[in-house]
Design a protein around this motif. Sequence first.
Motif, mmCIF file in Angstrom:
data_model
loop_
_atom_site.group_PDB
_atom_site.id
_atom_site.type_symbol
_atom_site.label_atom_id
_atom_site.label_comp_id
_atom_site.label_asym_id
_atom_site.label_seq_id
_atom_site.Cartn_x
_atom_site.Cartn_y
_atom_site.Cartn_z
ATOM 1 N N GLY A 194 0.812 -1.212 0.000
ATOM 2 C CA GLY A 194 0.000 0.000 0.000
ATOM 3 C C GLY A 194 0.844 1.259 0.000
ATOM 4 N N THR A 195 0.383 2.254 -0.735
ATOM 5 C CA THR A 195 1.087 3.544 -0.801
ATOM 6 C C THR A 195 0.318 4.639 -0.078
ATOM 7 O OG1 THR A 195 0.014 4.105 -2.914
ATOM 8 C CG2 THR A 195 2.139 2.943 -3.011
ATOM 9 N N GLY A 196 -0.835 4.319 0.520
ATOM 10 C CA GLY A 196 -1.616 5.312 1.234
ATOM 11 C C GLY A 196 -1.073 5.541 2.639
ATOM 12 N N PRO A 197 -1.749 6.396 3.417
ATOM 13 C CA PRO A 197 -1.296 6.683 4.789
ATOM 14 C C PRO A 197 -1.183 5.407 5.615
ATOM 15 C CG PRO A 197 -3.016 8.218 4.120
ATOM 16 C CD PRO A 197 -2.958 7.159 3.067
ATOM 17 N N GLY A 198 -0.040 5.226 6.279
ATOM 18 C CA GLY A 198 0.158 4.048 7.115
ATOM 19 C C GLY A 198 0.200 2.754 6.347
ATOM 20 N N GLY A 199 0.505 2.815 5.030
ATOM 21 C CA GLY A 199 0.540 1.603 4.224
ATOM 22 C C GLY A 199 -0.815 1.142 3.729
ATOM 23 N N ARG A 200 -1.842 2.001 3.809
ATOM 24 C CA ARG A 200 -3.191 1.648 3.348
ATOM 25 C C ARG A 200 -3.177 1.415 1.843
ATOM 26 N NH1 ARG A 200 -8.321 2.438 5.497
ATOM 27 N NH2 ARG A 200 -10.033 2.755 4.037
ATOM 28 N N ILE A 201 -3.833 0.350 1.398
ATOM 29 C CA ILE A 201 -3.879 -0.020 -0.006
ATOM 30 C C ILE A 201 -4.965 0.791 -0.704
ATOM 31 C CG2 ILE A 201 -4.291 -1.901 -1.633
ATOM 32 C CD1 ILE A 201 -3.259 -3.807 0.531
ATOM 33 N N THR A 202 -4.602 1.437 -1.800
ATOM 34 C CA THR A 202 -5.533 2.250 -2.561
ATOM 35 C C THR A 202 -5.965 1.518 -3.825
ATOM 36 O OG1 THR A 202 -3.813 3.339 -3.880
ATOM 37 C CG2 THR A 202 -4.349 4.318 -1.724
ATOM 38 N N THR A 351 -8.985 17.870 -8.927
ATOM 39 C CA THR A 351 -8.091 16.713 -8.770
ATOM 40 C C THR A 351 -8.308 16.060 -7.415
ATOM 41 O OG1 THR A 351 -6.420 17.684 -10.234
ATOM 42 C CG2 THR A 351 -5.691 15.960 -8.716
ATOM 43 N N ARG A 352 -8.390 16.886 -6.367
ATOM 44 C CA ARG A 352 -8.611 16.349 -5.021
ATOM 45 C C ARG A 352 -9.950 15.618 -4.946
ATOM 46 N NH1 ARG A 352 -11.410 17.141 -0.462
ATOM 47 N NH2 ARG A 352 -12.629 18.850 -1.357
ATOM 48 N N LEU A 353 -10.996 16.208 -5.494
ATOM 49 C CA LEU A 353 -12.332 15.610 -5.416
ATOM 50 C C LEU A 353 -12.393 14.309 -6.208
ATOM 51 C CD1 LEU A 353 -14.500 18.844 -5.789
ATOM 52 C CD2 LEU A 353 -14.236 17.453 -3.726
ATOM 53 N N ALA A 354 -11.786 14.285 -7.393
ATOM 54 C CA ALA A 354 -11.816 13.064 -8.204
ATOM 55 C C ALA A 354 -11.071 11.929 -7.505
ATOM 56 C CB ALA A 354 -11.215 13.334 -9.580
ATOM 57 N N GLU A 355 -9.912 12.230 -6.920
ATOM 58 C CA GLU A 355 -9.152 11.206 -6.196
ATOM 59 C C GLU A 355 -9.914 10.714 -4.980
ATOM 60 O OE1 GLU A 355 -5.458 13.099 -5.379
ATOM 61 O OE2 GLU A 355 -4.643 12.752 -7.394
ATOM 62 N N LYS A 361 -13.242 8.303 -0.329
ATOM 63 C CA LYS A 361 -12.962 9.183 0.799
ATOM 64 C C LYS A 361 -13.712 10.510 0.711
ATOM 65 C CE LYS A 361 -8.357 7.266 1.596
ATOM 66 N NZ LYS A 361 -6.898 7.543 1.629
ATOM 67 N N LEU A 362 -14.713 10.618 -0.143
ATOM 68 C CA LEU A 362 -15.493 11.847 -0.207
ATOM 69 C C LEU A 362 -16.270 12.048 1.083
ATOM 70 C CD1 LEU A 362 -17.062 11.959 -3.791
ATOM 71 C CD2 LEU A 362 -15.425 13.572 -2.820
ATOM 72 N N ALA A 363 -16.255 13.260 1.590
ATOM 73 C CA ALA A 363 -17.051 13.610 2.753
ATOM 74 C C ALA A 363 -18.401 14.141 2.290
ATOM 75 C CB ALA A 363 -16.327 14.671 3.592
#
Length: 454
Positions: A194-202, A351-355, A361-363
């Motif tokens: 995983g490359t996300g925060p803390g090794g989270r898999i995206t 870009t942030r919203l699409a990702e 992870k949309l709020a």
Amino acid sequence: MATDVLIPKLGMTMTEGTLAEWMIPDGAEVKAGQILYHLETEKIEFDVEAESDGTVAHLVPAGTTLPPGALVGYVLAPGETRPIAPTPSALPGIGASPAQQEVRPVQQSSGAGGGVASPIARRLAGEAGLDLASVTGSGPGGRITEADVRAALSSTPAPPAPEARQASTAEVLASPLARKLAQSLRVDLALVRGTGPGGRITQEDVEAAASAAPPAPASVPPQRGLPGTIVPMRAMRKVIAERMHASLREMAQLTMAMEVVMDDAVKLRGQLIEEWASQSIRPSYTDLVIKAVAKSLVLHPRLNARVTAAGIELEPTIAIGMAVALDEGLVVPVVRDADYATLREIAAETTRLAEAARSGKLAMDDMAGQTFSVTALGMAGIDFFTPIINPPNVAILGVGRVHDGTAWVGNLPVRRQVMTLSLTVDHRAVDGAPGAAFLNEVRALLESPYRLLI
């Protein structure tokens, strides 16, 4: 004492949520901050976390749809017996008035360091290995928010990558979309880095792993839908179907199209890509369109409105919804105050919203308050289509692909880069002539794109 596990209310407009998947089995142990179940609403997907340590007791099976405040299970304290399950009519939130659902208290738990933290803040801190005791909360009563955790992480060196991963897929840190994609592509999450925060898999990690994996044996036939197969309409797909049908049924929709010469816009975008590369901002044609729409709505406010019982209500702000396609359907995150935002700010925000949309992870705040929508199918090779208005808006703009066209200069044909815009309006609020005037203004801005920078 048992801690109630509820359907949370994620915004004022939420009326129901679907418990899509229990992440902790019935009777298993859970720690505060671990994901208990995956919730799907009409707009977003959300991971609901345990508020305390204990043993999980399910009251409803996965796939159950309930209103906010409904009781779906318990977290039992050590040695505590399972309470007698209430009947469906007695479950909190079922049959209760909206006011009763709103006032039901939701237990808050302390973070790792004892400070009160939001569930998202605790999850983010847990994934990154951050001790919440070291974080100062800026929320009400010192509550630690997601922004507080992100600020702390930005000033803290990233923890070293784990040497080994647990073999169980259920215990691997992964986003909900990554889990679904891994299941469909038959990728073992335990083998994915995983490359996300803390090794989270995206989702991107799963796609990379799938592309690097050897092809499946030829003897394994591809899975195909068999005649008579029923594909369940899950929360998002069901709501999209209902709203789009209601939109066509309740509005007098009219679509008009116009071709735009994009030669200068293509050049400007290329220059901005180079100029903003160091900031990791890559503007798209849709970003140019969003800015052009925002400037045009200032001059044509009747398209930035809604139809109410009292009449046509003009919106006080300009918030452009940007349609993003997911496997489950479309979501429409919102670029707020687009008329005041610079083109660079719009490109960074889209870009942030699409990702966020593609990683689940949309709020709720990212999805609320749109006053006009832009939807693009150019990346799919589409020149023209008829977009359907997203209520309560009175207009939506469709964006086709940029492709080679021909213009005449005297008697000589000249190659041009062109794009087709298709505007759908609610004829109850907007006539054809005002709609055409708005579309002409958008075209004029795109054909003189320097105006988008001032």
